[in-house]
Structure formats: C-alpha cells, structure tokens
Design a protein around this motif. Sequence first.
Motif, PDB file in Angstrom:
ATOM      1  N   HIS A 208     -26.704  15.751 -39.454  1.00 32.98           N
ATOM      2  CA  HIS A 208     -25.462  16.526 -39.443  1.00 32.98           C
ATOM      3  C   HIS A 208     -25.687  17.887 -38.796  1.00 32.98           C
ATOM      4  N   LEU A 209     -26.855  18.089 -38.193  1.00 37.17           N
ATOM      5  CA  LEU A 209     -27.186  19.381 -37.601  1.00 37.17           C
ATOM      6  C   LEU A 209     -26.992  19.341 -36.086  1.00 37.17           C
ATOM      7  N   PRO A 210     -26.209  20.260 -35.534  1.00 36.16           N
ATOM      8  CA  PRO A 210     -26.003  20.281 -34.081  1.00 36.16           C
ATOM      9  C   PRO A 210     -27.304  20.557 -33.323  1.00 36.16           C
ATOM     10  N   GLN A 211     -28.193  21.365 -33.916  1.00 36.64           N
ATOM     11  CA  GLN A 211     -29.464  21.676 -33.243  1.00 36.64           C
ATOM     12  C   GLN A 211     -30.290  20.409 -33.027  1.00 36.64           C
ATOM     13  N   VAL A 212     -30.241  19.492 -33.993  1.00 38.40           N
ATOM     14  CA  VAL A 212     -30.999  18.241 -33.879  1.00 38.40           C
ATOM     15  C   VAL A 212     -30.271  17.261 -32.964  1.00 38.40           C
ATOM     16  N   ALA A 213     -28.962  17.110 -33.146  1.00 31.46           N
ATOM     17  CA  ALA A 213     -28.190  16.162 -32.330  1.00 31.46           C
ATOM     18  C   ALA A 213     -28.264  16.504 -30.847  1.00 31.46           C
ATOM     19  N   SER A 214     -28.357  17.789 -30.534  1.00 31.61           N
ATOM     20  CA  SER A 214     -28.355  18.200 -29.124  1.00 31.61           C
ATOM     21  C   SER A 214     -29.642  17.810 -28.400  1.00 31.61           C
ATOM     22  N   LYS A 215     -30.698  17.474 -29.134  1.00 32.37           N
ATOM     23  CA  LYS A 215     -31.980  17.151 -28.503  1.00 32.37           C
ATOM     24  C   LYS A 215     -32.088  15.670 -28.140  1.00 32.37           C
ATOM     25  N   VAL A 235     -18.604   2.896 -34.879  1.00 36.65           N
ATOM     26  CA  VAL A 235     -19.678   3.579 -34.172  1.00 36.65           C
ATOM     27  C   VAL A 235     -19.300   3.629 -32.698  1.00 36.65           C
ATOM     28  N   LYS A 236     -19.370   4.832 -32.133  1.00 39.68           N
ATOM     29  CA  LYS A 236     -18.966   5.010 -30.739  1.00 39.68           C
ATOM     30  C   LYS A 236     -20.047   5.781 -29.986  1.00 39.68           C
ATOM     31  N   GLU A 237     -20.442   5.261 -28.823  1.00 34.27           N
ATOM     32  CA  GLU A 237     -21.386   5.988 -27.983  1.00 34.27           C
ATOM     33  C   GLU A 237     -20.631   7.069 -27.218  1.00 34.27           C
ATOM     34  N   LEU A 238     -21.143   8.281 -27.252  1.00 36.34           N
ATOM     35  CA  LEU A 238     -20.456   9.417 -26.648  1.00 36.34           C
ATOM     36  C   LEU A 238     -20.951   9.661 -25.217  1.00 36.34           C
ATOM     37  N   SER A 239     -20.004  10.006 -24.364  1.00 34.02           N
ATOM     38  CA  SER A 239     -20.363  10.431 -23.011  1.00 34.02           C
ATOM     39  C   SER A 239     -20.894  11.867 -23.078  1.00 34.02           C
ATOM     40  N   GLN A 240     -21.354  12.392 -21.944  1.00 34.86           N
ATOM     41  CA  GLN A 240     -21.889  13.752 -21.922  1.00 34.86           C
ATOM     42  C   GLN A 240     -20.821  14.758 -22.335  1.00 34.86           C
ATOM     43  N   THR A 241     -19.608  14.575 -21.843  1.00 34.35           N
ATOM     44  CA  THR A 241     -18.507  15.485 -22.189  1.00 34.35           C
ATOM     45  C   THR A 241     -18.162  15.376 -23.674  1.00 34.35           C
ATOM     46  N   GLU A 242     -18.116  14.131 -24.177  1.00 34.50           N
ATOM     47  CA  GLU A 242     -17.810  13.913 -25.593  1.00 34.50           C
ATOM     48  C   GLU A 242     -18.924  14.477 -26.480  1.00 34.50           C
ATOM     49  N   ARG A 243     -20.159  14.379 -26.026  1.00 32.07           N
ATOM     50  CA  ARG A 243     -21.278  14.950 -26.781  1.00 32.07           C
ATOM     51  C   ARG A 243     -21.101  16.458 -26.931  1.00 32.07           C
ATOM     52  N   LEU A 244     -20.739  17.105 -25.836  1.00 24.09           N
ATOM     53  CA  LEU A 244     -20.542  18.551 -25.863  1.00 24.09           C
ATOM     54  C   LEU A 244     -19.481  18.928 -26.892  1.00 24.09           C
ATOM     55  N   SER A 245     -18.368  18.201 -26.856  1.00 21.32           N
ATOM     56  CA  SER A 245     -17.277  18.490 -27.795  1.00 21.32           C
ATOM     57  C   SER A 245     -17.707  18.217 -29.242  1.00 21.32           C
ATOM     58  N   GLN A 263     -22.087  27.725 -27.290  1.00 18.55           N
ATOM     59  CA  GLN A 263     -23.317  27.526 -28.064  1.00 18.55           C
ATOM     60  C   GLN A 263     -23.826  26.097 -27.906  1.00 18.55           C
ATOM     61  N   ALA A 264     -22.882  25.140 -27.870  1.00 19.04           N
ATOM     62  CA  ALA A 264     -23.260  23.751 -27.677  1.00 19.04           C
ATOM     63  C   ALA A 264     -23.910  23.542 -26.309  1.00 19.04           C
ATOM     64  N   LYS A 265     -23.341  24.201 -25.291  1.00 19.59           N
ATOM     65  CA  LYS A 265     -23.940  24.113 -23.939  1.00 19.59           C
ATOM     66  C   LYS A 265     -25.355  24.680 -23.932  1.00 19.59           C
ATOM     67  N   GLU A 266     -25.536  25.749 -24.674  1.00 13.10           N
ATOM     68  CA  GLU A 266     -26.864  26.362 -24.718  1.00 13.10           C
ATOM     69  C   GLU A 266     -27.853  25.426 -25.428  1.00 13.10           C
ATOM     70  N   LEU A 267     -27.417  24.785 -26.505  1.00 13.21           N
ATOM     71  CA  LEU A 267     -28.291  23.860 -27.218  1.00 13.21           C
ATOM     72  C   LEU A 267     -28.654  22.656 -26.355  1.00 13.21           C
ATOM     73  N   MET A 268     -27.717  22.217 -25.512  1.00 12.93           N
ATOM     74  CA  MET A 268     -27.931  21.054 -24.659  1.00 12.93           C
ATOM     75  C   MET A 268     -28.515  21.422 -23.308  1.00 12.93           C
ATOM     76  N   ASN A 269     -28.811  22.735 -23.115  1.00 13.64           N
ATOM     77  CA  ASN A 269     -29.365  23.220 -21.849  1.00 13.64           C
ATOM     78  C   ASN A 269     -28.454  22.910 -20.664  1.00 13.64           C
ATOM     79  N   LEU A 270     -27.135  23.139 -20.865  1.00 14.28           N
ATOM     80  CA  LEU A 270     -26.162  22.868 -19.806  1.00 14.28           C
ATOM     81  C   LEU A 270     -25.738  24.133 -19.088  1.00 14.28           C
TER      82      LEU A 270
END
Length: 271
Positions: A208-215, A235-245, A263-270
């Motif tokens: 449930h942690l964004p820091q972990v999910a982003s990796k 269960v749904k596989e997320l696209s890159q855009t959906e992951r960001l959201s 912040q999400a972009k920064e965690l995902m290195n985008l």
Amino acid sequence: MSHLIESTEMNPERLLELTERFDLIHKLLRKHDVLTIEDLIEKREQLETQTSGFDNLSDLIIHLNKELNLISDKLEKLSLKIRKNRFASIDTIRENILSTLSQLGMENSQLMIQLNETSDFTLTGKDEVLFLFSANKGMEPRVFEKSVSGGERSRLMLAIKKLLATHQHLPTLILDEIDTGISGKVANETGKVMQEMSQNMQLLVITHLPQVASKGNHQLKVYKEVVDETTKTNVKELSQTERLSEIAQMISGSELTDAALNQAKELMNLN
C-alpha cells in the motif's frame, strides 16, 4: 479283591500330582474354549506355530541395535559437518543482514546468531539456532520475536529473505505487505532493496506504499466493485499513465493533486 488291596501301594504324592494335572487340563479346556483333549492338543500346536518366530527374537534385537548404532554414528558425523558449516557461515550471514538493515535505516542494529547443541536429532541437524537482535544502540540483543516492533520486524524479515533468495535461486518470491509499519525514506529504501532482489528473480509484492509500488516494472491494481448486488474482486494491469495516476492517488488519498502527481513522477523517475 483282598489280593489286589494287599498288592496296591498307596502313594499320596502321586494322587496329588494326578489331581493337579486333572485340574490343569480342565482350566486349559475352559481357557481355550474347547471340549476335548484332542482339541486342546490341536490348540497347542497352533500356538507353537505362531510363537516359533520368537525363537530368533534376541538375534533380531541384536541385529537391529547394530543397525541403529551405525545410523546414529552417521547422523552424528552429518550433524557435526552441518555445525561446522554453520559456524563458518555465521559471520557472513550476520554482515549481510546488518548491511541490508543499514540500507533500510537501521544502522544501529545488533545481531547475534547462537548455536546450541540439542540432545536429539532434528531434520536440520543437532543444533538449535537462535537469532538475537536489537534495533537500537545500547540495548542488549534478545530473541528477535520479543525485541522488535512491527516496522523493525518487516525490515528484518526483508533482509533475511533477500539473503535467502540470493543463495536459494528461487524462481519467484511473493512478499505480502512485508513493508507494514514503515514510511517515508525507509519505505523508499525498502522499495530499492526489492528492486535489487528482482534483478535475479520474479518478485511479486503486495503493498500500500507508493514508494514501493513505484519501483516495480509492472503494476497490477486489485479493486472491488458491485455487479448485480454482488461484490467482485478484479485485477487490472496498469499502463504507464495509469500507474502514475494510481501512485499519485496512493500519495494524496481521495483527491488527486498536482503535487501528488509531481511526487509520483519523481518516485518513478519520470522527471
């Protein structure tokens, strides 16, 4: 008759012997539930056949004891070999776990691994292995089940699993909310550790942690919805855009904000 009486020798001892024999036969007839002497003899022969295998019982016991001693000697040698390997590995295991814990923000951790010889053999040798742990400087290490908080336990278990995964060559490892009780920088470092582990295996992480999910390399969203008055889990596989959201949503809560997206972009290195 007089001649017979005079020639007959009275023998009370013989009479007693015959009487006792007669009583014994009647007892045996009742005991074995038979009616005649012939039946009793047949029963005796049956019992003799059944017990004939007991004649060599002493020899069998001696033979089995010899086998048992040979097996015991073999187990002792194997247990000694395992103990030597354990002693040789303790320092390496300790340093690896402490190194990972330091990366996870527990640089003051202390870890001791004790081997106590047991009196009986176990599936893994003849040792009781104790992990004594302290997360804070100045505190005496204790059995780690009694010395760690929830977040500390999560990081310690992750460090151990990382070490095990390196040597066991597991094809897949599933971590179910192993990051419970942590947040912030520690959560981010935990995600990095999992990212390192995923270089050599498939790692499925429930978090449930964004820091972990982003990796992660891929992200699946598990959610519930009501269809025709029935709750279903999807269960749904997320696209890159959906992951960001989704990660931004995990950061900000119900309302998606620009700050959360950045912040999400920064965690995902985008960025």
